[in-house]
Scaffold this active site. Structure first.
Site, mmCIF file in Angstrom:
data_model
loop_
_atom_site.group_PDB
_atom_site.id
_atom_site.type_symbol
_atom_site.label_atom_id
_atom_site.label_comp_id
_atom_site.label_asym_id
_atom_site.label_seq_id
_atom_site.Cartn_x
_atom_site.Cartn_y
_atom_site.Cartn_z
ATOM 1 N N LYS A 12 0.858 -1.180 0.000
ATOM 2 C CA LYS A 12 0.000 0.000 0.000
ATOM 3 C C LYS A 12 0.896 1.232 0.000
ATOM 4 C CE LYS A 12 -4.463 0.997 0.216
ATOM 5 N NZ LYS A 12 -5.409 0.425 -0.765
ATOM 6 N N THR A 57 -3.796 -5.116 0.518
ATOM 7 C CA THR A 57 -3.164 -3.817 0.758
ATOM 8 C C THR A 57 -4.047 -2.943 1.646
ATOM 9 O OG1 THR A 57 -4.077 -2.759 -1.239
ATOM 10 C CG2 THR A 57 -1.986 -3.958 -1.460
ATOM 11 N N ASP A 58 -5.348 -3.125 1.565
ATOM 12 C CA ASP A 58 -6.243 -2.360 2.441
ATOM 13 C C ASP A 58 -6.013 -2.732 3.904
ATOM 14 O OD1 ASP A 58 -8.608 -0.471 2.506
ATOM 15 O OD2 ASP A 58 -9.435 -2.179 3.620
ATOM 16 N N PHE A 150 33.411 27.584 -9.472
ATOM 17 C CA PHE A 150 33.372 26.427 -10.374
ATOM 18 C C PHE A 150 34.185 26.769 -11.613
ATOM 19 C CE2 PHE A 150 31.134 23.453 -13.390
ATOM 20 C CZ PHE A 150 31.644 22.296 -12.820
ATOM 21 N N ARG A 167 29.870 32.403 -6.968
ATOM 22 C CA ARG A 167 28.521 32.069 -7.394
ATOM 23 C C ARG A 167 27.662 31.732 -6.185
ATOM 24 N NH1 ARG A 167 28.351 25.774 -9.644
ATOM 25 N NH2 ARG A 167 29.396 24.829 -7.840
ATOM 26 N N GLN A 211 30.255 18.562 -5.751
ATOM 27 C CA GLN A 211 30.745 17.246 -5.344
ATOM 28 C C GLN A 211 31.600 17.359 -4.079
ATOM 29 O OE1 GLN A 211 30.598 18.402 -8.437
ATOM 30 N NE2 GLN A 211 30.290 16.770 -9.942
ATOM 31 N N ASN A 237 21.506 20.863 -8.073
ATOM 32 C CA ASN A 237 22.118 22.189 -8.090
ATOM 33 C C ASN A 237 21.062 23.208 -8.513
ATOM 34 O OD1 ASN A 237 23.826 24.382 -8.207
ATOM 35 N ND2 ASN A 237 25.461 23.268 -9.256
ATOM 36 N N HIS A 239 20.356 26.300 -9.706
ATOM 37 C CA HIS A 239 21.150 27.331 -10.372
ATOM 38 C C HIS A 239 20.538 28.724 -10.199
ATOM 39 C CE1 HIS A 239 23.517 24.196 -12.184
ATOM 40 N NE2 HIS A 239 22.456 23.659 -12.752
#
Length: 284
Positions: A12, A57-58, A150, A167, A211, A237, A239
């Protein structure tokens, strides 16, 4: 040609459960999204439609609600209760995986709340003998407005990205940490401390790449939490691009940005403690 049934499971997905603890000092909310997945001796239902070994599942959904009547507590403990119940009480079920998301709420007054930061997670896998417990956090949004560069990356004929020495670095952290010894864990403290160390490492790291930041975050958690065996991180990321204001005869000294939605870089990795015990069960 031989054909056979391969790996299978059922369950479920996304049972929404909210419990209100009505203490005199102030109400508390436990807001959960629970997914169960069961596997075992279930070939008959696939091959012949014989459902005698299938726990509906119930029923799995109802079990979560019934167990919550006695209280939820830490979500890792609640997931363990459910997983062990399904395996230990149904002969055909040999493995249960219970994944829980907990939406945090902060109390503002006796019975008023505002949604908190991040979504706490726990996933328990139990096979009748051993249990693997993985905790974590999703959508923990963090940003450094400077202290990130970077440059020096590989370039080819299709590279247009300019190098930068300054940045914005922003991400929505999805982290998972595996408990080396689940029987002795303090789930709440581990969650609070691991989340704190993730954020502290993000803030403290002068980043030359996302990283590098990922590794610093995972390493910080493992250095401060000896009971954890490994940390897995997924960092999109987010941006932020400097807007060109020159058409309006304005400069832009790093103050006005466009927050891009997509596409985005997605950095993922695992930081592992040497000698950590093997979980035995798949956990990711």
């Amino acid at each position: 040609m031989d054909i056979r049934l391969g790996d299978n499971q059922y369950g479920k997905a996304e049972t929404r459960l909210v419990r209100v603890d009505r203490a005199e000092a102030g109400h508390e909310i436990t807001d959960l999204n629970i997914s169960t997945a069961l596997a075992g001796d279930l070939a008959a239902t696939h091959l012949t439609g014989d459902n005698s070994g299938v726990l509906p599942t119930d029923t799995q959904k109802n079990t979560a609600y019934a167990f919550a009547r006695d209280g939820v507590g830490e979500i890792e403990d609640f997931a363990l209760r459910l997983a062990r119940h399904f395996v230990d009480t149904v002969d055909t079920i040999h493995r249960a995986r219970v994944a829980i998301e907990q939406y945090t709420w902060e109390r503002r007054g006796h019975h008023s709340f505002v949604r908190g930061t991040g979504t706490r997670t726990a996933t328990v896998t139990y096979d009748g003998t051993s249990a693997t417990v993985v905790s974590g956090v999703d959508d923990l949004v963090v940003m450094n407005t400077t202290g990130s560069e970077f440059h020096g990356y590989h370039k080819d004929a299709y590279t247009t990205l300019p190098e930068t020495n300054d940045r914005i670095l922003a991400t929505a952290v999805a982290a998972r940490w595996r408990h080396a010894h689940p029987r002795n864990a303090d789930w709440g403290e581990a969650y609070r401390e691991a989340t704190k160390h993730l954020v502290d490492a993000f803030a403290d790291t002068y980043s030359l790449s996302l990283q590098q930041t990922l590794y610093a975050m995972g390493e910080r958690v493992l250095r401060h939490r000896a009971e954890l065996a490994e940390v897995r991180l997924s960092l999109p990321n987010k941006h932020h691009f400097l807007v060109d204001l020159s058409p309006f005869e304005l400069d832009n000294p790093g103050e006005v940005f466009f927050a891009a939605d997509r596409p985005y870089g997605l950095i993922e990795g695992t930081v592992v403690r040497d000698g950590a015990p093997d979980p035995g069960l798949a956990w990711w």
